[in-house]
Design an enzyme around this catalytic site. Structure first.
Site, PDB file in Angstrom:
ATOM      1  N   GLU A  19       0.752  -1.281   0.358  1.00 53.30           N
ATOM      2  CA  GLU A  19       0.087   0.175  -0.403  1.00 53.30           C
ATOM      3  C   GLU A  19       0.525   1.436  -0.143  1.00 53.30           C
ATOM      4  OE1 GLU A  19      -1.651   0.167   3.700  1.00 53.30           O
ATOM      5  OE2 GLU A  19      -2.759   2.518   3.391  1.00 53.30           O
ATOM      6  N   ASP A  34      -0.568  -1.354   6.392  1.00 51.94           N
ATOM      7  CA  ASP A  34      -0.836  -0.798   7.207  1.00 51.94           C
ATOM      8  C   ASP A  34      -1.891  -2.017   8.383  1.00 51.94           C
ATOM      9  OD1 ASP A  34       0.613   0.849   6.539  1.00 51.94           O
ATOM     10  OD2 ASP A  34      -0.676   2.766   7.172  1.00 51.94           O
ATOM     11  N   ASP A  83      -3.985  -1.189  10.496  1.00 52.50           N
ATOM     12  CA  ASP A  83      -5.378   0.027  10.819  1.00 52.50           C
ATOM     13  C   ASP A  83      -6.495  -0.516  10.047  1.00 52.50           C
ATOM     14  OD1 ASP A  83      -4.567   1.532   9.031  1.00 52.50           O
ATOM     15  OD2 ASP A  83      -3.771   3.080   9.456  1.00 52.50           O
ATOM     16  N   ASP A 100      -7.423   1.776   7.433  1.00 54.63           N
ATOM     17  CA  ASP A 100      -7.012   1.822   6.182  1.00 54.63           C
ATOM     18  C   ASP A 100      -6.882   0.713   5.908  1.00 54.63           C
ATOM     19  OD1 ASP A 100      -8.655   4.865   6.323  1.00 54.63           O
ATOM     20  OD2 ASP A 100      -6.754   5.401   5.036  1.00 54.63           O
TER      21      ASP A 100
END
Ligand code: 0RA
Length: 646
Positions: free
Chosen positions: A434, A512, A514, A516
């Protein structure tokens, strides 16, 4: 899947030399697929399948599964109860024969069991062999009989232990940790999903599950009960819960063709995806086979005939392909076959020739009737097919561009790809990362011998909501195709993938840790699920697991993947330790990323598997939402492609 199982060759003789039950323990994967989570859950399915057989023979309507506190499982049915009388040939109780002889399977009386269930149809004795302890209790003729076993061996003869008005069979088994060396912890959801599926496939039976390992706020054990009155019709509505139907009713048929029980249910929705689930003897045949071909053939020929005679196609200047008839279609095909031949990589492809015409005829009859009786729906379906054909033509240009690019060798690789030097795909890995900055870190951190990096910009296209041509036009997606070296299908079957030239056998999604990041992972997974399902099924898709925390004290440092680990490290390191929370991959330096997430010696890669294709489809369509895109508008706007083509 444990590889060692497949490597060593052994002859038929040596199999016989080993007593059946011992052989099951020696080569468990041959019987239950693997000794990981799948195999573990398969034990429950095997026992339940025997109860389902009893239900299909008309003697049982209630089956319950209880996960006990110690991860043993109890299944109870209200069937006839396994016979307990002395088995003539073996000279011991039939119950003991059923439980301790491989191949006995309980099916002495061949006629009363038309079909055999179970992924491999191995029987309860196999479950017994793989359990450290098992108790079988039979309620029959007003009495209760019991026998206990350890690792498949009876501890004593079958005993009468009481009286009871009940009827049925109760089996409690505890998976053997010597066999299931990873874990024996059952997943409630996995079992519940299977029971729900079985309730749709066998209407009228009540299947329930209870988990005694935990309690909810009310102090009760989690439990669910599944019962379907309408079978496949309800299954279709369940699968399409978050999609919008374009016709009034689920179209369905149930009956026998050439002595083969065939059940089919289908509906059209506003989406662009095709969702066909096929079953043989309650087993999902996700590689398809003859019954699925029969369905396709029946569907295409009947709809084509209807559309031709309706005059709706008169103005169409190009051919309609098989795909066009299945856009926005959700269908389930369920057949019962006495001697199924399973083929294919995962042995989930039906080979029996006679099924093609049986299902094709059943589908043709069902559809002809429906179209005749529902002229409005018939028109809606044909119009949908025409739109699909037009969109396909519009998409052709875009697709050809991808094909041309990915077919080109050498210079064809995307500029953003940092390739590895190794050439053997089996040894090569590619990380889909990403963002460009994390991509840069990964590029520095990697082992360039066998690890390639493909950075993806921001949120990749949501393929669930996009029409095919948008997918093939999307630059990030085109890069994925070219980097992986896979090409896409022909005009006839646009989703057929050619993976012969696949350049990496590990494709790792690295995002990541998280919200997102997980959204982006899901978008990428949706793409693989819808457009490169073959890679998922082959086990080539993985998810990287970057750590959440770095705990430091002086020169000592360690990583944590959850809060518990973090707290433990902090208390280990004692006074003066500091915690850094990684908000994204970008906050790690190249060395840290290598150490924690990319180094094969230390990383954890989660392989993406699909246990339940129908459920996966449902989840993706729900997660990625089906807003109804203005389809007509698109076709008008993009008519330019269609004009070039015509
Ligand atoms: C052998 C013969 C019969 C039933 C069964 C086995 C049987 C097996 C299982 C396993 C779980 N539940 C089951 N229920 C029944 C036929 C019985 C008869 O003829 O009376």
């Amino acid at each position: 899947m444990s590889d060692s199982e497949n490597n060593s060759q052994y002859s038929a003789d040596s199999i016989q030399a080993l007593e059946g039950m011992e052989h099951v323990r020696k080569r468990p994967s041959m019987y239950i697929g693997d000794v990981g989570l799948r195999g573990l859950h398969h034990l429950v399915y095997e026992v339940v399948d025997n109860s389902i057989d009893e239900a299909m023979a008309g003697y049982c309507d209630t089956i319950s599964v209880v996960i006990n506190e110690d991860n043993s499982v109890t299944t109870i049915d209200n069937g006839r109860g396994i016979p307990v009388g002395i088995h003539k040939k073996e000279g011991v109780s039939a119950l003991e024969v059923v439980m301790t002889k491989i191949g006995a399977g309980g099916k002495f009386d061949k006629d009363s069991y038309k079909v055999s269930g179970g992924l491999h149809g191995v029987g309860v004795s196999c479950v017994n062999a793989l359990s450290s302890s098992l108790n079988a209790t039979v309620f029959r003729d007003g009495k209760v009989w019991e026998q206990d076993y350890e690792r498949g061996k009876a501890l004593s003869p079958v005993k009468e232990t009481g009286i009871s008005e009940k009827r049925g069979t109760m089996v409690t088994f505890k998976p053997d940790t010597e066999i299931f060396n990873q874990t024996i912890e059952y997943n409630y959801e996995t079992l519940a999903q299977r029971l729900r599926e079985l309730s749709f496939l066998n209407k009228g039976i009540t299947l329930s599950i209870k988990d005694c390992r935990s309690t909810n706020e009310k102090g009760e054990h989690p439990s669910e009960s599944f019962h379907s009155k309408e079978g496949l019709k309800e299954f279709i509505r369940f699968l399409d819960e978050s999609r919008e139907p374009i016709i009034q009713e689920v179209i369905s048929i149930e009956g026998e063709k050439h002595d083969i029980p065939v059940e089919v249910a289908m509906i059209y929705n506003t989406s662009y995806s095709e969702n066909l689930q096929s079953y043989v003897n309650n087993i999902n045949t996700h590689e398809g086979g003859t019954h699925l071909s029969g369905f396709r053939r029946g569907l295409t020929s009947t709809l084509k005939k209807y559309a031709d005679s309706s005059g709706l196609l008169d103005k169409l200047k190009f051919e309609i392909s098989g795909d066009d008839f299945r856009e926005g279609l959700t269908a389930i095909i369920s057949v019962k076959v006495a001697e199924p031949q399973f083929e294919g990589q995962t042995k989930t492809k039906l080979g029996n020739r006679e099924l093609t015409s049986a299902v094709s005829q059943a589908v043709s009859e069902m559809l002809e009737n429906y179209l005749e009786e529902h002229p409005n729906d018939a028109k809606i379906i044909v119009q949908k097919v025409i739109l699909a054909a037009q969109a396909r033509h519009a998409a052709r240009k875009a697709r050809e561009m991808v094909q041309r690019k990915s077919v080109m060798s050498g210079g064809g690789l995307p500029g953003k790809l940092s390739d590895c030097s190794e050439q053997d795909p089996a040894l090569c890995e590619v990380f889909l990362v990403e963002g460009d900055s994390a991509g840069g870190t990964a590029k520095q951190g990697r082992d360039r011998n066998f690890q390639a990096i493909l950075p993806l910009r921001g949120k990749i296209l949501n393929v669930e909501k996009a029409m095919q041509h948008k997918v093939f036009e999307n630059e990030e997606i085109r890069n994925i195709y070219t980097a992986l070296g896979v090409t896409i299908g022909t005009e006839e079957d646009t989703k057929a993938l050619n993976i012969e030239k696949l350049r990496y056998h590990k494709i790792v999604i690295m995002c990541d840790a998280d919200v997102d990041g997980s959204h982006i992972s899901t978008l990428i997974l949706t793409f693989f699920f819808r457009y490169m399902r073959e890679l998922v099924d082959a086990g080539y898709i993985y998810i990287a697991t970057p750590p959440l925390y770095l705990v430091k004290k002086g020169s000592k440092k360690s990583y944590a993947w959850n809060d518990d680990q973090r707290d433990q490290l902090v208390s280990e390191f004692g006074q003066g330790s500091g915690v850094q929370r990684y908000k994204g991959l970008g906050e790690m330096n190249a060395e840290q990323l290598w150490d924690t997430t990319m180094d094969p010696a230390h990383r954890t890669l989660r392989r993406v598997t699909i246990d339940n294709g129908g459920e996966a489809d449902r989840v993706f369509s729900m997660l990625m939402g089906d807003e109804v895109p203005p389809r007509r508008e698109f076709i008008e706007k993009n008519a330019i492609y269609a004009k070039i083509d015509v």
